[in-house]
Design a protein around this motif. Sequence first.
Motif, PDB file in Angstrom:
ATOM      1  N   ALA A  59       0.837  -1.208   0.000  1.00  0.00           N
ATOM      2  CA  ALA A  59       0.000   0.000   0.000  1.00  0.00           C
ATOM      3  C   ALA A  59       0.869   1.255   0.000  1.00  0.00           C
ATOM      4  O   ALA A  59       0.591   2.216  -0.734  1.00  0.00           O
ATOM      5  N   LEU A  60       1.926   1.262   0.802  1.00  0.00           N
ATOM      6  CA  LEU A  60       2.807   2.432   0.877  1.00  0.00           C
ATOM      7  C   LEU A  60       3.562   2.632  -0.429  1.00  0.00           C
ATOM      8  O   LEU A  60       3.560   3.731  -1.006  1.00  0.00           O
ATOM      9  N   ALA A  61       4.213   1.570  -0.920  1.00  0.00           N
ATOM     10  CA  ALA A  61       4.990   1.685  -2.154  1.00  0.00           C
ATOM     11  C   ALA A  61       4.083   1.966  -3.348  1.00  0.00           C
ATOM     12  O   ALA A  61       4.418   2.781  -4.225  1.00  0.00           O
ATOM     13  N   GLY A  62       2.926   1.302  -3.395  1.00  0.00           N
ATOM     14  CA  GLY A  62       2.006   1.515  -4.501  1.00  0.00           C
ATOM     15  C   GLY A  62       1.393   2.900  -4.489  1.00  0.00           C
ATOM     16  O   GLY A  62       1.253   3.543  -5.541  1.00  0.00           O
ATOM     17  N   ASN A 186      10.846   2.052  -5.398  1.00  0.00           N
ATOM     18  CA  ASN A 186       9.997   2.362  -4.245  1.00  0.00           C
ATOM     19  C   ASN A 186       9.680   1.121  -3.422  1.00  0.00           C
ATOM     20  O   ASN A 186       9.599   1.191  -2.191  1.00  0.00           O
ATOM     21  N   LEU A 187       9.500  -0.001  -4.096  1.00  0.00           N
ATOM     22  CA  LEU A 187       9.182  -1.236  -3.381  1.00  0.00           C
ATOM     23  C   LEU A 187      10.315  -1.618  -2.432  1.00  0.00           C
ATOM     24  O   LEU A 187      10.076  -2.010  -1.287  1.00  0.00           O
ATOM     25  N   GLY A 188      11.541  -1.496  -2.915  1.00  0.00           N
ATOM     26  CA  GLY A 188      12.673  -1.825  -2.055  1.00  0.00           C
ATOM     27  C   GLY A 188      12.925  -0.772  -0.995  1.00  0.00           C
ATOM     28  O   GLY A 188      13.207  -1.082   0.160  1.00  0.00           O
ATOM     29  N   THR A 189      12.802   0.500  -1.384  1.00  0.00           N
ATOM     30  CA  THR A 189      13.106   1.595  -0.468  1.00  0.00           C
ATOM     31  C   THR A 189      12.065   1.726   0.626  1.00  0.00           C
ATOM     32  O   THR A 189      12.349   2.265   1.709  1.00  0.00           O
TER      33      THR A 189
END
Length: 250
Positions: A59-62, A186-189
């Motif tokens: 949810a955060l990365a997306g 973003n997914l990794g960070t």
Amino acid sequence: MSRLRSLLTDRLVLGLLVLAALVLGMPALKPLFAAAFPALDRPLYEADGFLALTLDHLALAGGASLIAVLLGGAAGIAVTRPFGREFRGILDAVAAMGQTFPPVAVLAVSVPVLGFGPAPALIALTLYGLLPIVENTVAGLESVPEPVREAARGMGMGPGAMLWRVELPLAAPVILAGVRTAAVVNLGTAAIASTVGAKTLGLPIIVGLNGSNPAYVIQGAVIVAALAVVLDAGFDRLAARLTRWRPGAA
């Protein structure tokens, strides 16, 4: 049988199966981690469920990636139009600054203003994802051949119709490459968002690092890695379909 074999050799399907097994089956791996790290009293991270952490992480990365797509895509389109060309240099500078500042620095600045939680992380990830989206949107739109634009004008298309029916479809693969870069980064960070109180898969990693518990670190890291593989494979599939759907594609 051939259909099953095809599914089992599909990178996206395999990635989804591995991801589901890790997220839902991590508790079953407790004996394995206990055997691998016998000195640990708690070999399995149990403070939060891995399914809930994975959903919060996504949810955060997306959310950050979606905001970056909307802002970066709109800005990229604007500076390729006659009314916005003079702002091209400013946009490039702003997008580059967002990439230059590390997310940790943005988090540190945002927390005193926004407090702890997902909000500062959302801002940091959004800024970090802008540059590839802006650059690829501009590059994709500028790569549309001028004869194609002239043909569209000759058919009576106005600027808006030409953008939506000609330019964006032709530029879509290049734009998608920028979205892909931003989303994967973003997914990794997003894991570092747990340092400011956001619930992500970074929680077991950070708790493990602070408590010298390598099992926790591995558990969080392998799920993040599986998510990245699935996301990348999904973008591969989408890129292939976009290529087939492009005007004039065979």
